[in-house]
Design a protein around this motif. Structure first.
Motif, mmCIF file in Angstrom:
data_model
loop_
_atom_site.group_PDB
_atom_site.id
_atom_site.type_symbol
_atom_site.label_atom_id
_atom_site.label_comp_id
_atom_site.label_asym_id
_atom_site.label_seq_id
_atom_site.Cartn_x
_atom_site.Cartn_y
_atom_site.Cartn_z
ATOM 1 N N ARG A 2 0.842 -1.194 0.000
ATOM 2 C CA ARG A 2 0.000 0.000 0.000
ATOM 3 C C ARG A 2 0.877 1.243 0.000
ATOM 4 O O ARG A 2 2.055 1.180 0.347
ATOM 5 N N LEU A 3 0.274 2.370 -0.388
ATOM 6 C CA LEU A 3 1.045 3.603 -0.464
ATOM 7 C C LEU A 3 1.673 3.947 0.891
ATOM 8 O O LEU A 3 2.841 4.369 0.963
ATOM 9 N N LEU A 7 5.656 4.536 1.722
ATOM 10 C CA LEU A 7 6.225 5.751 2.329
ATOM 11 C C LEU A 7 7.007 5.398 3.594
ATOM 12 O O LEU A 7 8.064 5.968 3.868
ATOM 13 N N GLN A 11 10.915 6.083 4.394
ATOM 14 C CA GLN A 11 11.343 6.845 5.572
ATOM 15 C C GLN A 11 12.323 6.068 6.445
ATOM 16 O O GLN A 11 13.175 6.641 7.105
ATOM 17 N N LEU A 30 4.287 10.904 -9.289
ATOM 18 C CA LEU A 30 3.567 10.794 -8.016
ATOM 19 C C LEU A 30 3.735 9.433 -7.306
ATOM 20 O O LEU A 30 4.829 9.078 -6.925
ATOM 21 N N HIS A 31 2.638 8.658 -7.133
ATOM 22 C CA HIS A 31 2.732 7.415 -6.352
ATOM 23 C C HIS A 31 3.626 6.381 -7.050
ATOM 24 O O HIS A 31 4.205 5.526 -6.388
ATOM 25 N N GLN A 192 -10.033 9.997 -12.551
ATOM 26 C CA GLN A 192 -10.120 11.217 -11.730
ATOM 27 C C GLN A 192 -8.739 11.817 -11.500
ATOM 28 O O GLN A 192 -8.503 13.013 -11.692
ATOM 29 N N MET A 193 -7.807 10.958 -11.113
ATOM 30 C CA MET A 193 -6.441 11.410 -10.821
ATOM 31 C C MET A 193 -5.748 11.867 -12.105
ATOM 32 O O MET A 193 -4.986 12.834 -12.091
ATOM 33 N N ALA B 15 2.781 11.461 5.065
ATOM 34 C CA ALA B 15 2.837 12.487 4.015
ATOM 35 C C ALA B 15 3.837 13.591 4.357
ATOM 36 O O ALA B 15 4.453 14.179 3.458
ATOM 37 N N VAL B 41 -2.579 15.496 -2.889
ATOM 38 C CA VAL B 41 -2.982 14.263 -3.588
ATOM 39 C C VAL B 41 -2.497 13.036 -2.800
ATOM 40 O O VAL B 41 -3.238 12.067 -2.596
ATOM 41 N N THR B 42 -1.248 13.104 -2.341
ATOM 42 C CA THR B 42 -0.706 11.984 -1.557
ATOM 43 C C THR B 42 -1.518 11.787 -0.280
ATOM 44 O O THR B 42 -1.888 10.663 0.090
ATOM 45 N N SER B 45 -4.825 10.215 -1.003
ATOM 46 C CA SER B 45 -4.676 8.782 -1.324
ATOM 47 C C SER B 45 -4.435 7.977 -0.045
ATOM 48 O O SER B 45 -4.970 6.880 0.118
ATOM 49 N N LEU B 46 -3.627 8.526 0.857
ATOM 50 C CA LEU B 46 -3.375 7.841 2.130
ATOM 51 C C LEU B 46 -4.663 7.747 2.949
ATOM 52 O O LEU B 46 -4.941 6.718 3.584
ATOM 53 N N GLU B 49 -6.741 4.943 1.679
ATOM 54 C CA GLU B 49 -6.242 3.639 2.156
ATOM 55 C C GLU B 49 -6.560 3.420 3.635
ATOM 56 O O GLU B 49 -7.057 2.376 4.035
ATOM 57 N N GLU B 50 -6.260 4.417 4.427
ATOM 58 C CA GLU B 50 -6.375 4.283 5.887
ATOM 59 C C GLU B 50 -7.824 4.077 6.336
ATOM 60 O O GLU B 50 -8.107 3.285 7.227
ATOM 61 N N VAL B 55 -11.971 8.135 -2.300
ATOM 62 C CA VAL B 55 -11.834 9.588 -2.124
ATOM 63 C C VAL B 55 -12.193 10.307 -3.415
ATOM 64 O O VAL B 55 -11.572 10.089 -4.457
ATOM 65 N N ASN B 56 -13.215 11.150 -3.317
ATOM 66 C CA ASN B 56 -13.587 12.003 -4.440
ATOM 67 C C ASN B 56 -12.919 13.356 -4.203
ATOM 68 O O ASN B 56 -13.210 14.047 -3.215
ATOM 69 N N PHE B 57 -12.020 13.720 -5.122
ATOM 70 C CA PHE B 57 -11.239 14.955 -4.899
ATOM 71 C C PHE B 57 -12.124 16.189 -4.728
ATOM 72 O O PHE B 57 -11.810 17.081 -3.953
#
Lengths: 576, 80
Positions: A2-3, A7, A11, A30-31, A192-193, B15, B41-42, B45-46, B49-50, B55-57
């Motif tokens: 997962r993102l 990350l 880190q 980006l991701h 969307q992205m 983030a 954006v990051t 997205s997080l 997930e969490e 998520v609709n921007f």
């Protein structure tokens, strides 16, 4: 992954060796960049990963500029809008028939320019090329169920482009079919992205693509050997209960999974992977079963065959000893979780895989796993020689149980061929990166590092091939270094463990003294957990010194005093 | 709400790794220099997930502070 995990990995990465990678695309990375960095950090835990990304909307320019920034490799992703922006969702151009005609023409021209840029980049670093992973938008008037001439034309342009770039040394193409297994087509595009941020991938697709891209660019060193169980693994059924004709590996016997497994083992053996059997069974029955003519894994491709009623871990210990390789280079496949656990406990580092005898769907996953562990770039002459030379080595050991006598070595009628080789010599690169026991310093190199190092002016790189009355071993040693005044500095000195006990290492240094005229050889030594045999060799010349990391100076005089009699016939070749 | 704030704080830690954890709950795009459009954006997205949400921007447009994000997430979760 997962993102958030990616990350976190980034880190927590604490490597100090800098590893630079180009990530070349025209979208906002980006991701995708996050995942590429995370997978690279996992692949190289000791390295600090630095990603270079280029300008938005300019793949061609990004590839061109990457040539000027040194890096260990590049991942270049070309989506359809890189062949013509009108094939992307962010373009405001129309999709009329005349526009489509122009798009195809432009795409053809663009593909030639991209191929030229990628070829140029591959001259200075390894490149992984990713062909479009997203579907074409609905650009033609045809119903989506029907393929259009326009799409076929674009696919032809794409395939021509991919065929062209694949011809170039240093370029690897990401396997689109394998990507489809981990990232289904309908779950890739985040519209969307794409529209709001210029990043077109869903996180799962970015994750899957990043993982494969890193694996493709920096493949892990392949494992060397596979040990397989027999009953319910190589074949279906228990040999002792069913007899030789009762076991099966066929569609009729509802045991095709075992046939597929045998086919992959045969293919692995052909590519130089060592394949052995460890089975609790009756040796005579196994011998008879292995004589069955419908076996898809020829028994001649298997060595050694350990069949007894003793512990599997003991059998595996004997196989590892015969192969003379460590458990971390080996995969063991068995249907019994108990046997797998027993072996894993006794041989830490060995990779234990369960044969899915009760799960027909699991067989494909196992076969992919095996291809992942043993996949290699090319099959060399040495791959074909390895198994034969191990059989001969076993015979060799039978004849010479301990230290070989001078008389025996003289009767070997051994030939050694020393050949200067090119900076990008594949076998030399492979040997240096996989040899553990006789390795001067254990340093591993990426393709780019290897090329850069050996292109330095004044450096030499020599391969050593061996043959005796037992047969050829192929290229089994590599020496590399440079001259400094009357000293010969050596920072590459590796030898395959198959070549031990033949005094090849002594002959290598003797020839280095003779050819270079050096008064001393300076060995750039580093002790590792695995290079004990190399240290034993050095102890002969440096008996009282502590062998710590650093430069060891071996004078010609000391060498001559401690070198045993050598009987090899030595041949020199200007190129390899 | 506490649970939402804790989970959101975890998103912030990923983030904005250099941010002092004590500052998460008062953070906004205005007082956080790293909080640009890409970081937003990051972060979204997080959050997706969490919290396991799509998520609709547009729904999150203008939600550029910890407090505003927490409020928006709370509304989405309540409606789910």
């Amino acid at each position: 992954m997962r993102l958030g995990e990616a990350l976190q990995i980034i880190q927590q990465a604490t490597g100090d060796r800098k590893r630079q990678i180009h990530l070349l695309c025209s979208f906002t990375p980006l991701h995708f960049a996050t995942f590429v960095k995370a997978y690279s950090s996992l692949r190289f835990p000791g390295d600090s990963i630095s990603l270079h990304t280029g300008l938005y909307g300019d793949l061609e320019g990004n590839i061109q500029r990457a040539r000027d920034v040194e890096a260990q490799g590049a991942i270049a992703v070309a989506e359809w809008d890189d062949f013509d922006p009108r094939l992307g969702l962010r373009s405001s151009s129309d999709w009329t028939r005349s526009t489509l005609e122009d798009i195809a023409t432009q795409a053809e021209e663009k593909s030639s320019r991209l191929a030229a840029q990628l070829t140029g980049l591959a001259e200075v670093m390894p490149v992984t090329v990713v062909a479009p992973t997203l579907a074409l938008p609905p650009v033609t008037h045809l119903p989506p169920a029907q393929a259009s001439a326009f799409e076929l034309r674009l696919n032809t342009i794409l395939n021509d482009f991919l065929r062209e770039v694949c011809k170039q040394k240093g370029i690897k193409l990401l396997n689109a079919s394998y990507l489809a297994i981990t990232s289904p087509q309908n779950a890739r595009h985040d519209v969307q992205m794409d529209l709001s941020a210029g990043f077109p991938y869903t996180p799962p697709h970015a994750d899957a693509l990043a993982q494969l891209s890193v694996d493709c660019l920096f493949p892990a060193a392949p494992k060397k050997g596979l040990i397989t169980d027999l009953d319910e693994t190589l074949w279906r059924g228990v040999l002792g209960d069913l007899g030789v004709d009762g076991i099966s590996w066929s569609l009729e016997g509802k045991s095709q999974a075992h046939a597929l497994y045998q086919k992959v083992l045969a293919s692995l053996a052909e590519s130089g992977v060592l394949v052995a059997i460890a089975s609790k069974n009756d040796p005579k029955l196994v011998e008879a079963a292995l004589r069955r003519s419908d076996l898809l894994l020829p028994p001649t491709n298997v060595f050694p065959i350990e069949v007894s009623w003793g512990a599997k871990s003991d059998a595996i210990g004997r196989i590892l000893k015969t192969w003379n390789i460590g458990p971390d280079s080996v995969v063991f496949v068995d249907d019994s979780p108990m046997e797998l656990a027993e072996v894993a406990e006794k041989h830490p580092g060995i990779e234990c895989l369960k044969f899915p005898s009760d799960d027909p769907k699991g067989i494909l996953a196992l076969l992919w796993q095996l291809r992942t562990r043993f996949g290699k770039q090319e099959i060399r002459e040495e791959d074909g020689l390895r198994r034969q030379s191990l059989r001969r080595a076993a015979k060799f050991v039978e004849e010479v149980p301990a230290e070989a006598s001078a008389d025996f070595l003289a009767r070997l009628k051994a030939h050694l061929t020393f050949a200067n080789c090119a900076a990008d010599h594949g076998r030399a690169f492979e040997l240096v990166n996989k040899t553990n026991q006789f390795n001067l310093n254990g340093v591993r190199y990426s393709e780019a590092e290897w090329k850069t190092k050996n292109h330095q002016p004044g450096r030499f790189l020599t391969t050593v091939s061996y043959e005796d009355r037992f047969g050829p071993l192929g290229k089994i040693a590599v020496l590399g270094g440079w001259m400094k005044d009357d000293r010969c500095c050596v920072d590459i000195f590796v030898m395959s463990c198959r070549a031990f006990s033949r005094h090849i290492e002594f002959q290598a240094l003797q020839q280095l003294f003779a050819k270079s005229g050096a008064s001393a050889i300076r060995l750039q030594f580093r002790p590792t957990e695995r290079n004990g045999p190399l240290q034993t060799f050095l102890r002969r010349f440096f008996p009282s010194d502590s062998l710590a990391e650093g430069e060891l100076e071996l004078s010609a005089e000391t060498f001559a005093k401690s070198c045993p009699p050598l009987f090899h016939e030595v041949i020199f070749s200007e190129s390899d | 709400m506490d649970n939402i704030q804790d989970k959101l704080a975890r998103c912030f830690s990923l983030a904005f790794p250099k941010m002092d954890p004590g500052q998460y709950r008062t953070a906004s795009a205005e007082n956080t220099s790293q909080w640009d459009s890409m970081a937003q954006v990051t972060l979204l997205s997080l959050i997706g997930e969490e919290f396991g949400i799509e998520v609709n921007f547009e729904q999150f447009e203008g939600a550029t502070s910890f407090e505003a994000l927490a409020r928006q997430i709370s509304e989405i979760c309540a409606g789910a």
